[in-house]
Structures are given as C-alpha cells and as structure tokens.
Scaffold this motif. Structure first.
Motif, PDB file in Angstrom:
ATOM      1  N   LEU A   1     -18.686 -37.674  14.396  1.00 56.24           N
ATOM      2  CA  LEU A   1     -18.604 -39.135  14.270  1.00 56.24           C
ATOM      3  C   LEU A   1     -19.576 -39.675  13.215  1.00 56.24           C
ATOM      4  N   ASP A   2     -20.668 -38.933  12.987  1.00 60.32           N
ATOM      5  CA  ASP A   2     -21.672 -39.399  12.029  1.00 60.32           C
ATOM      6  C   ASP A   2     -21.128 -39.460  10.601  1.00 60.32           C
ATOM      7  N   ALA A   3     -20.049 -38.727  10.343  1.00 56.43           N
ATOM      8  CA  ALA A   3     -19.501 -38.685   8.991  1.00 56.43           C
ATOM      9  C   ALA A   3     -18.450 -39.773   8.761  1.00 56.43           C
ATOM     10  N   LEU A   4     -18.265 -40.647   9.762  1.00 55.34           N
ATOM     11  CA  LEU A   4     -17.117 -41.557   9.708  1.00 55.34           C
ATOM     12  C   LEU A   4     -17.526 -43.028   9.818  1.00 55.34           C
ATOM     13  N   PRO A   5     -18.027 -43.602   8.726  1.00 57.09           N
ATOM     14  CA  PRO A   5     -18.526 -44.984   8.770  1.00 57.09           C
ATOM     15  C   PRO A   5     -17.442 -46.024   9.065  1.00 57.09           C
ATOM     16  N   VAL A   6     -16.230 -45.766   8.633  1.00 57.36           N
ATOM     17  CA  VAL A   6     -15.164 -46.751   8.881  1.00 57.36           C
ATOM     18  C   VAL A   6     -14.787 -46.757  10.368  1.00 57.36           C
ATOM     19  N   LEU A   7     -14.776 -45.577  10.953  1.00 59.21           N
ATOM     20  CA  LEU A   7     -14.536 -45.485  12.394  1.00 59.21           C
ATOM     21  C   LEU A   7     -15.612 -46.277  13.131  1.00 59.21           C
ATOM     22  N   LYS A   8     -16.841 -46.157  12.657  1.00 63.45           N
ATOM     23  CA  LYS A   8     -17.944 -46.880  13.291  1.00 63.45           C
ATOM     24  C   LYS A   8     -17.727 -48.396  13.174  1.00 63.45           C
ATOM     25  N   SER A   9     -17.401 -48.852  11.975  1.00 58.65           N
ATOM     26  CA  SER A   9     -17.303 -50.307  11.823  1.00 58.65           C
ATOM     27  C   SER A   9     -16.055 -50.869  12.502  1.00 58.65           C
ATOM     28  N   LEU A  10     -14.966 -50.089  12.550  1.00 55.30           N
ATOM     29  CA  LEU A  10     -13.742 -50.610  13.174  1.00 55.30           C
ATOM     30  C   LEU A  10     -13.712 -50.423  14.682  1.00 55.30           C
ATOM     31  N   MET A  11     -14.385 -49.393  15.168  1.00 58.11           N
ATOM     32  CA  MET A  11     -14.294 -49.085  16.602  1.00 58.11           C
ATOM     33  C   MET A  11     -15.640 -49.220  17.317  1.00 58.11           C
ATOM     34  N   THR A  12     -16.619 -48.398  16.955  1.00 53.22           N
ATOM     35  CA  THR A  12     -17.880 -48.370  17.710  1.00 53.22           C
ATOM     36  C   THR A  12     -18.584 -49.723  17.676  1.00 53.22           C
ATOM     37  N   ASP A  13     -18.670 -50.327  16.500  1.00 46.90           N
ATOM     38  CA  ASP A  13     -19.341 -51.626  16.387  1.00 46.90           C
ATOM     39  C   ASP A  13     -18.586 -52.733  17.128  1.00 46.90           C
ATOM     40  N   GLN A  14     -17.287 -52.522  17.321  1.00 46.57           N
ATOM     41  CA  GLN A  14     -16.452 -53.572  17.929  1.00 46.57           C
ATOM     42  C   GLN A  14     -16.209 -53.342  19.411  1.00 46.57           C
ATOM     43  N   GLY A  15     -16.620 -52.202  19.928  1.00 44.87           N
ATOM     44  CA  GLY A  15     -16.187 -51.909  21.288  1.00 44.87           C
ATOM     45  C   GLY A  15     -17.172 -51.104  22.103  1.00 44.87           C
ATOM     46  N   LEU A  16     -16.622 -50.370  23.062  1.00 47.07           N
ATOM     47  CA  LEU A  16     -17.419 -49.630  24.036  1.00 47.07           C
ATOM     48  C   LEU A  16     -17.329 -48.132  23.734  1.00 47.07           C
ATOM     49  N   TYR A  17     -18.492 -47.506  23.612  1.00 45.26           N
ATOM     50  CA  TYR A  17     -18.577 -46.071  23.350  1.00 45.26           C
ATOM     51  C   TYR A  17     -18.885 -45.366  24.661  1.00 45.26           C
ATOM     52  N   PHE A  18     -18.073 -44.391  25.020  1.00 41.11           N
ATOM     53  CA  PHE A  18     -18.305 -43.614  26.246  1.00 41.11           C
ATOM     54  C   PHE A  18     -19.152 -42.394  25.905  1.00 41.11           C
ATOM     55  N   ASP A  19     -20.375 -42.396  26.413  1.00 46.60           N
ATOM     56  CA  ASP A  19     -21.289 -41.304  26.135  1.00 46.60           C
ATOM     57  C   ASP A  19     -20.958 -40.057  26.959  1.00 46.60           C
ATOM     58  N   ASN A  20     -20.148 -40.238  27.995  1.00 46.19           N
ATOM     59  CA  ASN A  20     -19.782 -39.106  28.856  1.00 46.19           C
ATOM     60  C   ASN A  20     -18.275 -39.024  29.036  1.00 46.19           C
ATOM     61  N   ALA A  21     -17.590 -38.725  27.927  1.00 43.26           N
ATOM     62  CA  ALA A  21     -16.139 -38.545  27.976  1.00 43.26           C
ATOM     63  C   ALA A  21     -15.848 -37.053  27.887  1.00 43.26           C
ATOM     64  N   PHE A  22     -14.997 -36.566  28.790  1.00 39.99           N
ATOM     65  CA  PHE A  22     -14.715 -35.133  28.881  1.00 39.99           C
ATOM     66  C   PHE A  22     -13.212 -34.898  29.034  1.00 39.99           C
ATOM     67  N   VAL A  23     -12.805 -33.674  28.727  1.00 39.22           N
ATOM     68  CA  VAL A  23     -11.450 -33.263  29.080  1.00 39.22           C
ATOM     69  C   VAL A  23     -11.537 -32.336  30.292  1.00 39.22           C
ATOM     70  N   THR A  24     -10.446 -32.226  31.013  1.00 38.67           N
ATOM     71  CA  THR A  24     -10.437 -31.364  32.189  1.00 38.67           C
ATOM     72  C   THR A  24      -9.892 -29.973  31.876  1.00 38.67           C
ATOM     73  N   THR A  25      -9.292 -29.796  30.692  1.00 33.20           N
ATOM     74  CA  THR A  25      -8.902 -28.459  30.230  1.00 33.20           C
ATOM     75  C   THR A  25      -9.086 -28.416  28.718  1.00 33.20           C
ATOM     76  N   PRO A  26      -9.975 -27.536  28.210  1.00 35.56           N
ATOM     77  CA  PRO A  26     -10.290 -27.573  26.778  1.00 35.56           C
ATOM     78  C   PRO A  26      -9.352 -26.755  25.881  1.00 35.56           C
ATOM     79  N   VAL A  27      -8.080 -27.072  25.910  1.00 36.28           N
ATOM     80  CA  VAL A  27      -7.144 -26.501  24.934  1.00 36.28           C
ATOM     81  C   VAL A  27      -5.944 -27.435  24.826  1.00 36.28           C
ATOM     82  N   CYS A  28      -5.291 -27.395  23.629  1.00 36.99           N
ATOM     83  CA  CYS A  28      -4.320 -28.434  23.266  1.00 36.99           C
ATOM     84  C   CYS A  28      -3.253 -28.781  24.294  1.00 36.99           C
ATOM     85  N   CYS A  29      -2.331 -27.846  24.532  1.00 36.76           N
ATOM     86  CA  CYS A  29      -1.127 -28.243  25.267  1.00 36.76           C
ATOM     87  C   CYS A  29      -1.428 -28.641  26.710  1.00 36.76           C
ATOM     88  N   PRO A  30      -2.251 -27.850  27.436  1.00 33.44           N
ATOM     89  CA  PRO A  30      -2.600 -28.303  28.785  1.00 33.44           C
ATOM     90  C   PRO A  30      -3.333 -29.641  28.775  1.00 33.44           C
TER      91      PRO A  30
END
Ligand code: NAG
Ligand code: NAG
Ligand code: NAG
Ligand code: NAG
Ligand code: NAG
Ligand code: NAG
Ligand code: NAG
Length: 505
Positions: free
Chosen positions: A39-68
């Motif tokens: 995320l540190d490499a993405l300033p536009v993402l920061k200005s359009l999303m992070t600066d405008q909204g809520l950042y979840f510091d603890n977001a996880f997936v329940t299965t770490p692979v694509c299709c599942p």
C-alpha cells in the motif's frame, strides 16, 4: 379517497426507499500483500480510499488461496461450507457442485433480489469457462445483470472473456487488450448506463498476480525496489512444518534476484489498479452519485516474497498470507480513520446485503461490518476465527506440486494442509495455533495431525520461533477443541464462536 391517499403514500415511501439504496462497488485485487507494504507504493489509492474512508488494520481471509477464498467472498461461507477446497475442478473450483450448491446463493442473486443492478468485471473463479469445468463462456451465473468475466486464471494479455455470455478474445496490444484497463472501461460504461437503479459492482483485477505484466508506461516505475528483507526473509526455519523446514531450500542469489524482479513488477501492475479506481470514482462523481456509493478495496489473500525461503506465493498460515488490505469509503463513514475491528473475507457478502437492506441468509458464516463502518457499534477487539487450507499435490491426495515460470520450486504439498486458530484479546495479544495434517482428504481427521505450531504474534511479530513447546497439554487440547468446533460451524454457530476467545490461562 383515504384509501387512495394511503396507497399513494405507500408507493411514495417504497420509491423513496428504492432511490435511497446506496451503490456498492467492490474492487478486489489478486494476491496483494499488506504486511510487506504494497500500500505504501500507491499514493492515489491513499488519496482516493484511505484518506476518504475507514482502514481495517485487522482484515484477514479464512483460506489463503484464490479459488477457495473467492468462493468464501462470494458466498459468505467458510471453505468447509462451500466445499471449494483447492483451485482445481476436482476439488470444487467452479465445478458442477459449485453450481448446484453455491452459485445461486452468492452475493449476486441476493443483491439482485434486493433491487440492485449487478455487474461482474474481471476474474470470477480460476476455472471459469475452462474445459473440464462443465460449462463454457456462455454460462452466466444467476443474479448478474452485466457479466464481463475472464476465462480461467489471472492474465494481462492474450485472454478470453465472457462478454454477456459471448466469447471475446484479446491479444497483446496495450491500447486494446491490457486487462486491467479493459475492465476499467467496462466498469465506467456500466456506471454511465445505470443512472436509474442502485448498482452493485464486483471488479476483480488480475493485478498483482503473476505474470505481473505492467502497463508499458509503468514498466520501470519501481526499478531497483527489492522485496523487503524482513527478519523472516530467507530465514532457514527448522522448527516449522515439513514444507518449510525440509521441503524448501534456501533461496540462491539467482532466485533472490527473480523474487526482487517480481516484487517490482507487482507494484507496477498496481499502478493500473489506481487508474481503474480513479476512473470509477470519476464516473460516479460525474453521475452525481459518489456521495451515495460505498467503495471497498480488498484482496483475495496476501502474499509472501522470500519469507521462510519461499519464493512468491501464498498458501501458508503466516500473517503475510492471511492478512489483506481492506479500505472502505462511503456515506456515514468517517474519512481518514482506522479500526482495530476484525474483518474477514466471509464478511463481504453479509456486509453488502446489510448495506442493501437485505436480511442476512441464515447459512452465511460471516457477519456484517456495517455497524463498524458507520460507527454504530464499538469494535469488538476480542476475537478468534478459523483459517482452513487444503494442500495441493500432483493430484488429489498425492504428493507435491512444483511450479515456476522462473525457477521451479516446491509450491504446495498434500501435507501442507492446516487448520489454524487466529486469536486476539487485550490480555494475550495476537496468537495463532495451527494443526498440520498429513493428507488433504475430506473429511479431515484428528488422527492425521502430524505437526503443530504456535506463535505469540505480539511477541514474535515475524513468527520466527515455533513456541508450541511452551503450551501445556491442556492448552493444546483447548485450542484443538475450538478448532474442531469452528471447522463444523455453520451460520450462527460460527458467529457465536467468533466473539469468544480461548485464553491460555
Ligand atoms: C489523516 O489523519 C492523520 C492523523 O491521524 C493526519 O496526519 C493526516 O493529515 C490526515 N490526512 C488527511 C488527508 O486528512
Ligand atoms: C437456488 O436454487 C434452489 C433450487 O432451485 C432454490 O431452492 C433456492 O431458493 C435458490 N436460492 C436463491 C438464493 O435463489
Ligand atoms: C500473445 O500471443 C502471441 C501469439 O501466441 C505471442 O506472440 C505473444 O508473445 C503473446 N503476448 C504476450 C504478452 O504474452
Ligand atoms: C494497437 O491498437 C491501436 C488502436 O486500435 C492502433 O492504433 C495501434 O496501431 C495498434 N498497435 C499495434 C502494435 O498493432
Ligand atoms: C450528492 O451530491 C449531489 C451533487 O453531486 C447532490 O445533488 C446531492 O444532494 C448530494 N446528496 C447528499 C445526500 O449529500
Ligand atoms: C510430506 O509430503 C511429501 C510428499 O508426499 C513427502 O515427501 C514428505 O515426506 C511428507 N512429510 C511428512 C512429514 O510426512
Ligand atoms: C504474548 O506476548 C505479549 C507481549 O510480551 C504478552 O503481553 C502476552 O501476555 C503474551 N501472550 C501469551 C498468551 O502468552
């Protein structure tokens, strides 16, 4: 006359309710890490999303692979309830069983019933439209008004899509074919053509998945940036489960160079995702509906790049792979804020339905994040959840799987199958306990557990030292009981367990 007035009033109220439904846009990247700093490499993402909204510091997936994981996102269910165990048709990925069990119970049909015009753009499930899946590109899953979906797995050029059920093939002319840009244009068109109804959009980019081909204008944007040398980077851990401690050699100089190159290219592909976001936000603004739109930014799982000697991949229970970016902006969400509340991949469908005013289906394992988004409820910071992973071999139940466009490496094995209990509470901090199984067979059996790992992540942030020996037998038994109950949970029983926390005391 009185009756007429009442009828009129009801109609008026109904119309008002429909008009006020918010639009929802879900942008899903593929394989994007958060712990390694993408995320540190993405300033536009920061200005359009992070600066405008809520950042979840603890977001996880329940299965770490694509299709599942994508199946969990679409259905709001743990893997043990949607039965897509791996990326292959044999193990449920876009298989006939997916269509009979799950496909008409994804967020698409529900959002459609809730009065939304729905649009799907990008990658659906890894085998969609592939020979062997049982359907071709003419198949449009129920509930989607607009269907512009990639055949198979992530690609940037030379791919086919189902454009409303019709096969459309693309070559490798950047202007015409670069997939992130192509779905950007389709998404914008959808917004422009949808002024009269609330819209729900699912936009799934190929970036930053391999082959991580950047757009030409971004090709050398991050030259010289190397994969973070975290304490776990190329760490020759001997106290971990088999694939790490014995199966994976230390990375050579050549491999290190290739992983660094992949790191650079991944970031470059994400610059096109910024362009996509900018275009979508711009189109919503032009339609004057941006202030009535929730935008979600998320990934299907994380990624590691050299951690514990493993070249770029996911499929492990460590934080690099299970943590994901999640940022949400929209009406009622305080700009530029962060929450410690837990958010899971299985919460996406329940959250969208809740925002749409549709009741949560009883069989969804996830929970709505709406109260957190709107600040209606304080974040519950004592929590636990299950991570489930079924290892892939040369065929179901057998061996290992080597991969590599660069240097082939041990990628996965049937005994890289695990159930992990990830916990947090104010006293014990962040902990994870994992059981590893010698086979990927379903149903799972406790007698197949061949290895255990435990980390106090608050103390050992990079999970360098397996502290399972510090647990008493009783503690191990309690963790395992919880894991097993979670692995059998469905709907409300999953919700109940999530708030409880095993403590070591
Ligand atoms: C966001 O909040 C931080 C402090 O929490 C502040 O330093 C920063 O300037 C804010 N950014 C914007 C765009 O408001
Ligand atoms: C899915 O299809 C089944 C069988 O046709 C039907 O009973 C069920 O109501 C459908 N569910 C949804 C959400 O459309
Ligand atoms: C696309 O396919 C063509 C024909 O097979 C091939 O020559 C070209 O190199 C491919 N382009 C990319 C970017 O893979
Ligand atoms: C790519 O497509 C654009 C737009 O149609 C065209 O102007 C250009 O000549 C094409 N480039 C190549 C290399 O074919
Ligand atoms: C949203 O913005 C439009 C103009 O862009 C304005 O007409 C409308 O009143 C705004 N709605 C709300 C709820 O602020
Ligand atoms: C894990 O599976 C691989 C491939 O079948 C095998 O070579 C290895 O010995 C197994 N490890 C353990 C600890 O059983
Ligand atoms: C984990 O480490 C933290 C920081 O040292 C400590 O406060 C906490 O009690 C530990 N948790 C457990 C379960 O030992």
């Amino acid at each position: 006359m009185a009756v007429f007035r009442e009828v009129f009033l009801v109609l008026l109220l109904t119309a008002a309710a429909v008009v006020s439904k918010p639009n929802i846009v879900y942008v899903l990247t593929d394989d994007q890490d958060v712990k390694l700093g993408s995320l540190d490499a993405l300033p536009v993402l920061k200005s359009l999303m992070t600066d405008q909204g809520l950042y979840f510091d603890n977001a996880f997936v329940t299965t770490p692979v694509c299709c599942p994981s994508r199946s969990s996102i679409l259905t709001g269910k743990y893997t043990h309830n949607h039965h897509t165990y791996e990326n292959t048709v044999e193990r449920g990925c876009d298989a006939p069983s997916w269509r009979t069990l799950n496909e008409n119970k994804t967020m698409g049909p529900y959002m459609s019933m809730a009065g939304y015009k729905t649009g799907f753009f990008g990658k659906y499930l890894n085998n969609y439209g592939e020979p062997g899946s049982g359907v071709d590109l003419s198949h449009i899953p129920p509930g989607w008004t607009r269907w512009f979906t990639l055949q198979g797995n992530s690609k940037y050029y030379n791919y086919s899509v189902s454009n409303q059920g019709v096969k459309e093939s693309h070559g490798d002319n950047y202007t015409l074919d670069y997939f992130t840009d192509v779905i950007k244009a389709e998404a914008v068109k959808f917004i422009e053509e949808s002024s009269d109804s609330p819209i729900f959009m699912y936009i799934a980019t190929p970036a930053p998945h391999r082959p991580a081909t950047p757009a030409p204008q971004y090709e050398s944007r991050f030259v010289g940036q190397v994969a973070p040398r975290s304490p776990s980077y190329n760490f020759d851990s001997k106290d971990k489960h088999w694939i790490i401690s014995e199966g994976t050699p230390v990375m050579t100089k050549e491999v290190i160079g290739l992983v660094d190159e992949l790191y650079e290219m991944r970031l470059e592909t994400l610059l096109s995702v910024q362009d996509l976001l900018e275009a979508v936000v711009g189109a919503l603004e032009k339609q004057k509906v941006l202030n009535n739109t929730y935008i979600f930014f998320n990934s299907d799982h994380g990624y590691h790049l050299g951690q514990f000697k493993q070249q770029g991949e996911k499929r492990q229970p460590y934080e690099e792979d299970i943590r994901v970016p999640l940022i949400v902006r929209g009406p009622g969400i305080k700009p530029n804020t962060t929450t410690q509340a837990l958010a899971l991949s299985i919460d996406m469908a329940p959250t969208f339905l809740d925002l749409a005013g549709w009741p949560l289906p009883e069989d969804m394992d996830g929970q709505s994040l709406k109260p957190i988004l709107l600040g209606e409820e304080p974040a519950e910071t004592n929590y636990q959840f299950l991570v489930e992973y079924f290892g892939a071999g040369t065929s179901p139940g057998v061996g290992c799987f080597y991969y590599g466009p660069y240097v082939p490496f041990l990628h996965d094995c049937v005994n890289n199958t695990f159930l992990s209990l990830r916990m947090h509470d104010s006293q014990n901090g962040d902990q994870i306990f994992s059981d590893f199984f010698s086979t990927d067979a379903v149903p799972m059996s406790q007698s197949d557990i061949y290895f255990r790992e435990y980390y106090n992540i608050t103390e050992d942030y990079w999970e360098l030292h397996n502290a399972v020996a510090s647990l008493t037998d009783k503690e191990t038994e309690e963790f395992e009981n919880t894991i097993w109950n979670f692995h059998m949970c469905t709907g409300s029983s999953c919700h109940k367990m999530r708030g409880k926390k095993n403590s070591r005391a």
